[in-house]
Design a protein around this motif. Structure first.
Motif, mmCIF file in Angstrom:
data_model
loop_
_atom_site.group_PDB
_atom_site.id
_atom_site.type_symbol
_atom_site.label_atom_id
_atom_site.label_comp_id
_atom_site.label_asym_id
_atom_site.label_seq_id
_atom_site.Cartn_x
_atom_site.Cartn_y
_atom_site.Cartn_z
ATOM 1 N N GLY A 32 0.768 -1.233 0.000
ATOM 2 C CA GLY A 32 0.000 0.000 0.000
ATOM 3 C C GLY A 32 0.797 1.281 0.000
ATOM 4 O O GLY A 32 0.360 2.286 -0.550
ATOM 5 N N GLY A 36 0.173 4.550 -2.560
ATOM 6 C CA GLY A 36 -0.110 5.903 -2.106
ATOM 7 C C GLY A 36 0.886 6.910 -2.662
ATOM 8 O O GLY A 36 0.517 8.014 -3.046
ATOM 9 N N HIS A 72 -6.519 6.928 2.621
ATOM 10 C CA HIS A 72 -5.628 5.783 2.449
ATOM 11 C C HIS A 72 -4.440 5.889 3.399
ATOM 12 O O HIS A 72 -4.017 4.903 3.994
#
Length: 169
Positions: A32, A36, A72
């Motif tokens: 992740g 991002g 996020h």
């Protein structure tokens, strides 16, 4: 916009787009965080495109994208506080997009929020630069296992891009 300003803006677009492409390549390995960073880099590239005055709807759309990136980043905070930089960066981009939508900036000096973001990213760039130089030097074992020098350079480039965009406000 003068030709020098336009050339600087296009160089920033290329730098941010290249950083985004590199981050996309890293998504499979790092999960992740790289996703991002890719969203941030491509968003920074879009905001740096010298289109003159953007319409309010374009700036609001970018602000919505960066608010999503901020959510996020909040999710990434579960893995540790070291992801807080993603949150600060996302909120800074949302701030710049919202001020562009409202027609602020480019005159009157920086606001308090812009000034604080300038201080944060100036410190981030200085710290990132010293870490990059130290990682390339003879004392490579001085840090715990860290991203490669290319990843550090990518993050440093994105920090410098953010600093440049904030200074243009």
């Amino acid at each position: 916009m003068s030709s020098a300003d336009s050339a600087s803006a296009w160089l920033l677009v290329v730098l941010c787009a290249a950083s985004g492409a590199y981050c996309l390549r890293q998504v499979r390995r790092s999960g992740g965080a790289a996703a991002g960073e890719a969203v941030m880099a491509f968003g920074m590239a879009l905001m740096a495109v010298p289109l003159g005055d953007r319409g309010g709807w374009q700036a609001l759309l970018l602000a919505a994208v960066f608010c999503g990136a901020a959510l996020h980043a909040v999710w990434l905070l579960r893995a540790g506080v070291h992801h807080a930089h993603h949150l600060v960066g996302s909120l800074a981009m949302a701030w710049m997009a919202l001020t562009a939508a409202a027609g602020y900036g480019h005159g009157g000096g920086p606001s308090l929020v812009t000034g604080l973001l300038l201080l944060y990213f100036a410190g981030y760039v200085l710290l990132g630069g010293t870490r990059l130089v130290a990682a390339a030097g003879p004392a490579q074992g001085a840090y715990p296992p860290a991203p490669t020098e290319l990843t550090r350079a990518c993050r440093l480039a994105m920090g410098m891009g953010m600093l440049a965009m904030l200074m243009m406000m």
